[in-house]
Scaffold this motif. Structure first.
Motif, mmCIF file in Angstrom:
data_model
loop_
_atom_site.group_PDB
_atom_site.id
_atom_site.type_symbol
_atom_site.label_atom_id
_atom_site.label_comp_id
_atom_site.label_asym_id
_atom_site.label_seq_id
_atom_site.Cartn_x
_atom_site.Cartn_y
_atom_site.Cartn_z
ATOM 1 N N MET A 1 0.840 -1.200 0.000
ATOM 2 C CA MET A 1 0.000 0.000 0.000
ATOM 3 C C MET A 1 0.874 1.248 0.000
ATOM 4 O O MET A 1 1.731 1.411 0.865
ATOM 5 N N PRO A 2 0.654 2.134 -0.972
ATOM 6 C CA PRO A 2 1.484 3.344 -1.041
ATOM 7 C C PRO A 2 1.082 4.376 0.015
ATOM 8 O O PRO A 2 -0.019 4.332 0.554
ATOM 9 N N GLN A 3 1.980 5.289 0.268
ATOM 10 C CA GLN A 3 1.663 6.413 1.139
ATOM 11 C C GLN A 3 0.698 7.309 0.366
ATOM 12 O O GLN A 3 0.891 7.563 -0.813
ATOM 13 N N PHE A 4 -0.342 7.748 1.017
ATOM 14 C CA PHE A 4 -1.388 8.521 0.359
ATOM 15 C C PHE A 4 -1.894 9.539 1.364
ATOM 16 O O PHE A 4 -2.461 9.173 2.372
ATOM 17 N N GLN A 5 -1.630 10.820 1.141
ATOM 18 C CA GLN A 5 -2.119 11.839 2.062
ATOM 19 C C GLN A 5 -2.922 12.872 1.292
ATOM 20 O O GLN A 5 -2.403 13.894 0.868
ATOM 21 N N PRO A 6 -4.204 12.599 1.150
ATOM 22 C CA PRO A 6 -5.073 13.546 0.455
ATOM 23 C C PRO A 6 -5.357 14.755 1.330
ATOM 24 O O PRO A 6 -4.996 14.787 2.504
ATOM 25 N N SER A 7 -6.038 15.711 0.765
ATOM 26 C CA SER A 7 -6.452 16.869 1.561
ATOM 27 C C SER A 7 -7.323 16.380 2.716
ATOM 28 O O SER A 7 -7.917 15.293 2.644
ATOM 29 N N PRO A 8 -7.417 17.140 3.794
ATOM 30 C CA PRO A 8 -8.245 16.711 4.925
ATOM 31 C C PRO A 8 -9.698 16.405 4.525
ATOM 32 O O PRO A 8 -10.259 15.420 5.012
ATOM 33 N N GLN A 9 -10.289 17.209 3.639
ATOM 34 C CA GLN A 9 -11.672 16.939 3.251
ATOM 35 C C GLN A 9 -11.789 15.643 2.460
ATOM 36 O O GLN A 9 -12.711 14.855 2.671
ATOM 37 N N VAL A 10 -10.866 15.404 1.561
ATOM 38 C CA VAL A 10 -10.885 14.157 0.782
ATOM 39 C C VAL A 10 -10.719 12.966 1.733
ATOM 40 O O VAL A 10 -11.404 11.952 1.596
ATOM 41 N N MET A 11 -9.835 13.084 2.713
ATOM 42 C CA MET A 11 -9.650 12.001 3.676
ATOM 43 C C MET A 11 -10.907 11.802 4.506
ATOM 44 O O MET A 11 -11.295 10.659 4.784
ATOM 45 N N ALA A 12 -11.567 12.880 4.902
ATOM 46 C CA ALA A 12 -12.816 12.768 5.662
ATOM 47 C C ALA A 12 -13.889 12.071 4.825
ATOM 48 O O ALA A 12 -14.655 11.250 5.345
ATOM 49 N N ASP A 13 -13.935 12.372 3.535
ATOM 50 C CA ASP A 13 -14.892 11.712 2.641
ATOM 51 C C ASP A 13 -14.592 10.218 2.540
ATOM 52 O O ASP A 13 -15.490 9.379 2.644
ATOM 53 N N LEU A 14 -13.323 9.877 2.338
ATOM 54 C CA LEU A 14 -12.920 8.473 2.249
ATOM 55 C C LEU A 14 -13.221 7.749 3.553
ATOM 56 O O LEU A 14 -13.738 6.630 3.551
ATOM 57 N N LEU A 15 -12.947 8.381 4.667
ATOM 58 C CA LEU A 15 -13.229 7.796 5.968
ATOM 59 C C LEU A 15 -14.728 7.519 6.128
ATOM 60 O O LEU A 15 -15.126 6.473 6.617
ATOM 61 N N SER A 16 -15.539 8.448 5.684
ATOM 62 C CA SER A 16 -16.990 8.275 5.746
ATOM 63 C C SER A 16 -17.418 7.039 4.961
ATOM 64 O O SER A 16 -18.257 6.245 5.406
ATOM 65 N N TYR A 17 -16.828 6.864 3.784
ATOM 66 C CA TYR A 17 -17.159 5.673 2.978
ATOM 67 C C TYR A 17 -16.689 4.406 3.676
ATOM 68 O O TYR A 17 -17.441 3.426 3.759
ATOM 69 N N LEU A 18 -15.456 4.399 4.182
ATOM 70 C CA LEU A 18 -14.937 3.210 4.846
ATOM 71 C C LEU A 18 -15.796 2.816 6.043
ATOM 72 O O LEU A 18 -16.003 1.627 6.305
ATOM 73 N N GLU A 19 -16.313 3.813 6.736
ATOM 74 C CA GLU A 19 -17.179 3.518 7.897
ATOM 75 C C GLU A 19 -18.524 2.938 7.478
ATOM 76 O O GLU A 19 -19.203 2.315 8.284
ATOM 77 N N SER A 20 -18.902 3.122 6.228
ATOM 78 C CA SER A 20 -20.188 2.604 5.750
ATOM 79 C C SER A 20 -20.098 1.144 5.294
ATOM 80 O O SER A 20 -21.110 0.528 5.013
ATOM 81 N N LEU A 21 -18.889 0.628 5.211
ATOM 82 C CA LEU A 21 -18.717 -0.745 4.709
ATOM 83 C C LEU A 21 -19.109 -1.771 5.742
ATOM 84 O O LEU A 21 -18.956 -1.592 6.911
#
Length: 103
Positions: free
Chosen positions: A83-103
């Motif tokens: 897995m590569p290092q990936f540091q998106p903007s805080p909002q993009v990370m918050a969006d991704l986190l929201s999706y991961l929590e829905s799984l």
């Protein structure tokens, strides 16, 4: 001896503090739909289109055994090859986190 114990306790507490990036991510409201699109573009190649695993592990129910903080740290660290290092903007990370929590 007492001073050493105090310094160790202070160090542990200091090291356990979330980074400014993490603090910002956790204060933002994520958009699950946007997070799904981000996942499809950046993560699905390894974790599968439905996050059920492929090269990378399944992420179904991942938020049941990893805290928000650990999920963000896992994504941005790059400490779990391949897995590569990936540091998106805080909002993009918050969006991704929201999706991961829905799984």
């Amino acid at each position: 001896m007492l001073v050493s114990v105090g310094l160790i306790c202070f160090s542990i507490q200091y090291l356990d503090q979330p980074s400014p990036y993490l603090k910002e991510v956790l204060t933002l409201k994520g958009d699950r739909v946007q997070g799904h699109a981000i996942f499809q573009m950046n993560c699905a190649g390894c974790h599968g289109w439905e996050a059920k695993g492929k090269v990378g592990p399944s992420l179904q129910g991942v938020s049941e055994h990893k805290s928000k903080r650990r999920l963000v740290e896992q994504v941005i660290s790059g400490k779990t090859p391949p897995m590569p290092q990936f540091q998106p903007s805080p909002q993009v990370m918050a969006d991704l986190l929201s999706y991961l929590e829905s799984l």
